[in-house]
Scaffold this active site. Structure first.
Site, mmCIF file in Angstrom:
data_model
loop_
_atom_site.group_PDB
_atom_site.id
_atom_site.type_symbol
_atom_site.label_atom_id
_atom_site.label_comp_id
_atom_site.label_asym_id
_atom_site.label_seq_id
_atom_site.Cartn_x
_atom_site.Cartn_y
_atom_site.Cartn_z
ATOM 1 N N GLU A 159 41.427 23.347 8.710
ATOM 2 C CA GLU A 159 40.389 22.926 8.335
ATOM 3 C C GLU A 159 39.909 21.706 7.276
ATOM 4 O OE1 GLU A 159 38.019 26.493 7.670
ATOM 5 O OE2 GLU A 159 36.024 25.460 7.470
ATOM 6 N N ASP A 163 39.917 37.196 12.596
ATOM 7 C CA ASP A 163 40.150 36.723 11.092
ATOM 8 C C ASP A 163 40.582 37.963 10.437
ATOM 9 O OD1 ASP A 163 40.081 34.134 10.608
ATOM 10 O OD2 ASP A 163 37.838 34.128 10.434
ATOM 11 N N GLU A 186 44.024 33.301 5.792
ATOM 12 C CA GLU A 186 43.689 32.128 5.008
ATOM 13 C C GLU A 186 44.894 31.983 3.926
ATOM 14 O OE1 GLU A 186 39.860 31.474 3.699
ATOM 15 O OE2 GLU A 186 39.000 31.559 5.365
HETATM 16 O O1 KIV Z 1 35.268 32.083 10.622
HETATM 17 C C1 KIV Z 1 35.528 30.950 11.172
HETATM 18 O O2 KIV Z 1 34.441 30.770 12.077
HETATM 19 C C2 KIV Z 1 36.736 30.164 11.093
HETATM 20 C C3 KIV Z 1 36.359 28.671 11.619
HETATM 21 C C4 KIV Z 1 35.665 27.920 10.643
HETATM 22 C C5 KIV Z 1 37.988 28.060 12.001
HETATM 23 O O3 KIV Z 1 37.580 30.501 10.287
#
Ligand code: KIV
Length: 266
Positions: free
Chosen positions: A182, A84, A115
């Site tokens: 999500e 991420d 995101e």
């Molecule tokens: O940070 C995370 O674990 C996610 C999941 C909820 C898809 O983005």
């Protein structure tokens, strides 16, 4: 299992074969999850909540992501490592490129996830132009929890559903290699999955996505508090972490998870 790449996921989508993702934040779990057949290890910014004990994902830094991605990379041989981009680490194209490059160069990730909708198309173009694969993340955006006012299902009315579908198409056009949805109604997720040629991963998005992801601690049933509707405690059914992950993999591959009872409707 041979090495999983973005191309592998595209082939699996074309063949109608479901793929399976779990969050991972350290080397040992990465090893266990991979051995149980997990194809994508997501170093999610959920680590802010499940590892660091924060109330949201917002405090997670790019250094945290690089560190946890390094540990996952050390424990993994074949899985695709997705990491991420944390809150405020991609506020413009230059900063996004510098941070994403760190996640790949220092962390060892193979793809970054960010995101946001059409407003981020320029950033996606910039990253992919530099050879950095990107997974878009639409629907419930946990980094926007303060704007949304809670962790709520998204795309439940016609206008917001249309906007999510539109964002998905724009992000695919901008170069996204994968899309994550999500907490959206299952019908919307089906429409997005069928409309995109790139693979779509769902969490709380019903059974029609090309792949599924859960937060590791949720699927082991150890997250305190009320369990979200879209998760299932696989450890309770099996008795060991490896067996729980194997059961989750099998359930996704055979279509036994998620079912309608784990999904949302508009
Ligand atoms: O940070 C995370 O674990 C996610 C999941 C909820 C898809 O983005």
């Amino acid at each position: 299992m041979s090495k999983i790449t973005v191309a592998t996921l595209k082939k699996m989508k074309a063949a109608g074969e479901k793929f399976v993702c779990l969050t991972a934040y350290d080397a040992l779990f990465a090893q266990v999850l991979e051995a149980a057949g997990i194809e994508i290890l997501l170093v999610g910014d959920s680590l802010g909540m499940v590892i660091q004990g924060h109330e949201s994902t917002l405090p997670v830094t790019i250094d945290d992501i690089v560190y946890h991605t390094q540990t996952v990379h050390r424990g993994s041989k074949q899985a695709l490592i997705m990491a991420d981009m944390p809150f405020m680490s991609y506020i413009n194209e230059t900063q996004a490129l510098e941070n994403a490059a760190r996640v790949l160069k220092e962390g060892g990730a193979h793809i970054v996830k960010l995101e946001g909708g059409a407003a981020f198309a320029g950033i996606v173009r910039q990253l992919t132009a530099h050879g950095i694969p990107v997974c878009g993340h639409l629907g419930l955006l946990p980094q926007s929890v303060n704007k949304i006012g809670g962790y709520k299902v998204q795309g439940t009315d016609a206008q917001s559903a249309k906007s999510i579908l539109n964002d998905a198409k724009i992000l695919e056009q901008a170069g996204c290699d994968v899309m994550l949805l999500e907490c959206v109604p299952l019908e919307l997720a089906r429409q997005v999955t069928e409309s995109l040629s790139i693979p779509v991963i769902g969490i709380g998005a019903g059974p029609h996505c090309d792949g599924q992801v859960l937060v590791l601690q949720d699927m082991l049933g150890i997250t305190p508090g009320k369990r979200p509707r879209f998760t299932h405690d696989f450890l309770k059914d099996t008795g060991s972490v490896s067996a729980a992950v194997e059961a989750y993999v099998k359930a996704v591959k055979t279509g036994a998870f998620p079912l309608e009872q784990h999904s949302f409707t508009a």
